[in-house]
Design an enzyme around this catalytic site. Structure first.
Site, short mmCIF file in Angstrom:
data_model
loop_
_atom_site.label_atom_id
_atom_site.label_comp_id
_atom_site.label_asym_id
_atom_site.label_seq_id
_atom_site.Cartn_x
_atom_site.Cartn_y
_atom_site.Cartn_z
N ASP A 31 0.81 -1.22 0.00
CA ASP A 31 0.00 0.00 0.00
C ASP A 31 0.85 1.28 0.00
OD1 ASP A 31 0.96 -0.27 2.52
OD2 ASP A 31 -0.94 0.12 3.55
N HIS A 234 23.84 1.15 -17.27
CA HIS A 234 22.80 1.65 -16.38
C HIS A 234 22.97 1.09 -14.96
CE1 HIS A 234 20.00 2.91 -19.91
NE2 HIS A 234 20.92 3.80 -19.63
N ASP A 251 26.62 9.76 -13.74
CA ASP A 251 25.62 10.21 -14.72
C ASP A 251 24.40 10.60 -13.91
OD1 ASP A 251 23.68 10.49 -16.67
OD2 ASP A 251 24.29 8.71 -17.80
N ASP A 262 20.90 16.23 -17.87
CA ASP A 262 21.47 14.88 -18.00
C ASP A 262 22.97 15.03 -18.24
OD1 ASP A 262 22.00 12.24 -18.57
OD2 ASP A 262 20.82 12.15 -20.41
N HIS A 341 26.28 2.42 -27.43
CA HIS A 341 25.05 3.22 -27.31
C HIS A 341 25.09 4.42 -28.25
CE1 HIS A 341 27.20 6.27 -24.97
NE2 HIS A 341 27.68 5.31 -24.19
N HIS A 345 20.57 12.00 -27.32
CA HIS A 345 19.12 11.91 -27.48
C HIS A 345 18.53 13.28 -27.22
CE1 HIS A 345 19.15 11.89 -23.05
NE2 HIS A 345 20.15 11.04 -23.16
N HIS A 352 14.77 11.12 -22.04
CA HIS A 352 14.81 10.72 -23.45
C HIS A 352 13.54 11.31 -24.05
CE1 HIS A 352 17.37 7.13 -21.93
NE2 HIS A 352 18.09 8.21 -22.11
N GLU A 378 27.03 12.45 -25.67
CA GLU A 378 27.53 11.56 -24.62
C GLU A 378 28.26 10.33 -25.13
OE1 GLU A 378 24.40 9.31 -22.59
OE2 GLU A 378 22.91 10.55 -23.61
N TYR A 382 33.84 1.69 -22.96
CA TYR A 382 33.67 0.80 -21.81
C TYR A 382 34.45 -0.48 -22.08
CZ TYR A 382 29.89 4.13 -21.88
OH TYR A 382 29.17 5.31 -21.98
N ARG A 400 32.46 7.96 -19.77
CA ARG A 400 31.45 8.67 -20.58
C ARG A 400 31.52 10.13 -20.17
NH1 ARG A 400 27.53 5.63 -19.75
NH2 ARG A 400 26.31 6.60 -18.10
N GLU A 402 29.17 13.63 -20.82
CA GLU A 402 27.86 14.00 -21.38
C GLU A 402 27.49 15.44 -21.04
OE1 GLU A 402 24.57 11.70 -19.75
OE2 GLU A 402 23.32 12.24 -21.48
N1 GLY Z 1 21.16 9.13 -18.08
C1 GLY Z 1 20.53 8.50 -19.16
C2 GLY Z 1 21.20 8.82 -20.41
O1 GLY Z 1 22.29 9.35 -20.42
O2 GLY Z 1 20.67 8.63 -21.46
MN MN Z 2 21.78 10.96 -21.78
MN MN Z 3 23.06 10.51 -18.81
#
Ligand code: GLY
Ligand code: MN
Ligand code: MN
Length: 443
Positions: A31, A234, A251, A262, A341, A345, A352, A378, A382, A400, A402
């Protein structure tokens, strides 16, 4: 009425009606619920913050905006929080009319019949789908009618996606604020991280700062990965100790009045990149800077992806991760072993964000960048810890970088330039607690 709603109505066809639902609360366990997050399209058009509401918009009406909302209820409000009710929906959110959500189903005939077209996004809210489908079934089974239900049903994201993709000046201001807050949180992390600290402690420091600066919280679950946790794209457990000699990849973004930032930065836990870490870092940074430059009117999303692949493939060859002709390595997708990747985006109310990446239904023609779009940049590399084919010194390194970039008429603006990515500057912040970044370009 919100400017966005006015524009949406202008884009609707005459004699059409739209049904745009709010989000519902999601059960966390038994709940208890997850912290509520409003549906971004609903938020964009109405600004109404509560769950279980439905906006009905009649394009050709003098009173186009009807809101169905949870009714006022002293007992429920004592237990679960205040409600605007129908009065608040009209007074504070510009609805022309408001009714209790309990009336929605019974009102469907009145709302839909006589209109040519219904804008409704099927297949997301199955309960509401059923309510609408049941109504239509009944209408189709009845022979005598005084008016017909809509003959065409269209996905409203055809309109909202396009609108949300091109940010207004007011939206850019909110996005800049979301970016500034996240920049400050990343700088705090750089100043605070040291060996022995737990990833979760870094997460809590950053998120506390975000809330303190007026953010609603994070714009997605933060990724705080030390050592080879950085090679898990992730990674969200964020519960391991940070080790001397390792890198940490963060991130994390803030959500401010619904808008996301982001940002990713990767830096040494002990304040000094090793030679090997820096070699990989420089490849990613160089790619990132060039891809930011590339994010401008006229270039396309797909061409930018290809550009990032080309640059990183060259970089991987330089590092000895890949061997062969660049053209062949790209054709065989060899780069995917270390760069798997996209380079970025759309960013906005969703991390996203909404909007199509192709200009045609068959997804062949990539979209050109245009002023008002915000995109992340970004690239990353890796290298799995157990990758025997990689030089030993690079194994377990994940990097990474970004930033969030607004496309303008003349080029672009890096909204997240406030947090350094130059490795010397990062080391200087980590060691002196001071940033030289403010006066330098973030590109
Ligand atoms: N933090 C999610 C991405 O970089 O797309
Ligand atoms: Mn991103
Ligand atoms: Mn990100």
């Amino acid at each position: 009425m919100r400017a966005q709603l006015k524009k949406f109505i202008e884009a609707m066809e005459p004699n059409s009606v739209a049904i745009i639902p709010a989000a519902h609360e999601a059960t966390r366990s038994y709940d208890t619920e997850f912290k509520f997050h409003q549906d971004p399209d609903f938020w964009y058009l109405t600004g109404f913050p509560e769950p279980d509401a439905i906006a009905v918009i009649h394009a050709s009406s003098k009173k186009p905006f009807t809101l169905y909302v949870r009714p006022r209820d002293p007992v429920m409000e004592t237990w679960y929080g205040r409600r605007q009710g129908t009065e608040g929906a009209v007074k504070n959110f510009g609805a022309d009319r408001a009714f209790s959500i309990e009336k929605f189903e019974g009102d469907l005939g009145k709302l839909l019949d006589g209109h040519d077209k219904l804008y409704y996004r099927f297949a997301l809210d199955r309960k509401l789908d059923d309510t609408i489908l049941n109504y239509l079934s009944n209408q189709r089974l009845r022979r005598l009618k005084t008016a017909y239900p809509p003959h065409t049903i269209v996905d409203p994201t055809i309109i909202t996606g396009e609108m949300r993709l091109h940010k207004s000046a007011d939206e850019v201001k909110l996005m800049q604020r979301a970016a500034d807050i996240a920049c400050e949180a990343h700088i705090l992390a750089m100043k605070s991280v040291k060996p022995g600290m737990n990833e979760g402690q870094v997460e809590s420091l950053m998120e506390a700062l975000m809330r303190d600066r007026g953010a609603n919280g994070v714009s997605y679950n933060s990724i705080i990965g030390g050592g080879d946790n950085a090679t898990i794209l992730h990674y969200v457990e964020n519960n391991m100790p940070l080790k001397d000699g390792d890198l940490i990849l963060i991130d994390a973004g803030a959500e401010y009045q619904g808008y996301a930032s982001d940002i990713t930065r990767t830096f040494p836990v002990n304040g000094k990149y090793t030679k090997a870490q820096r070699e990989v870092y420089d490849v990613v940074l160089d790619t990132q800077i060039q891809c930011i430059e590339y994010t401008k009117s006229g270039n396309t999303v797909k061409a930018r992806q290809d550009f990032s692949i080309e640059l990183l493939t060259e970089g991987m060859k330089k590092l000895g991760l890949l061997k062969g002709k660049t053209k062949d390595l790209i054709k065989k997708k060899s780069y995917m072993k270390y760069y798997m990747h996209g380079v970025g985006h759309y960013l906005g109310l969703d991390v996203h964000d909404a909007g199509r990446y192709f200009t045609d239904q068959t997804a062949k023609n990539s979209r050109p960048f245009a002023p008002g779009m915000v995109l992340t940049v970004e690239p990353g590399l890796y290298i799995p810890p157990d990758d025997k084919s990689a030089p030993a010194k690079y194994r377990g390194i994940g990097i990474r970088i970004e930033d969030d970039v607004l496309v303008t008429k003349d080029g672009n603006v890096n909204l997240t330039a406030g947090v350094p990515k130059d490795p010397d500057e990062i080391e200087s912040i980590m060691n002196n607690g001071k940033s030289k970044a403010a006066s330098r370009s973030g590109k």
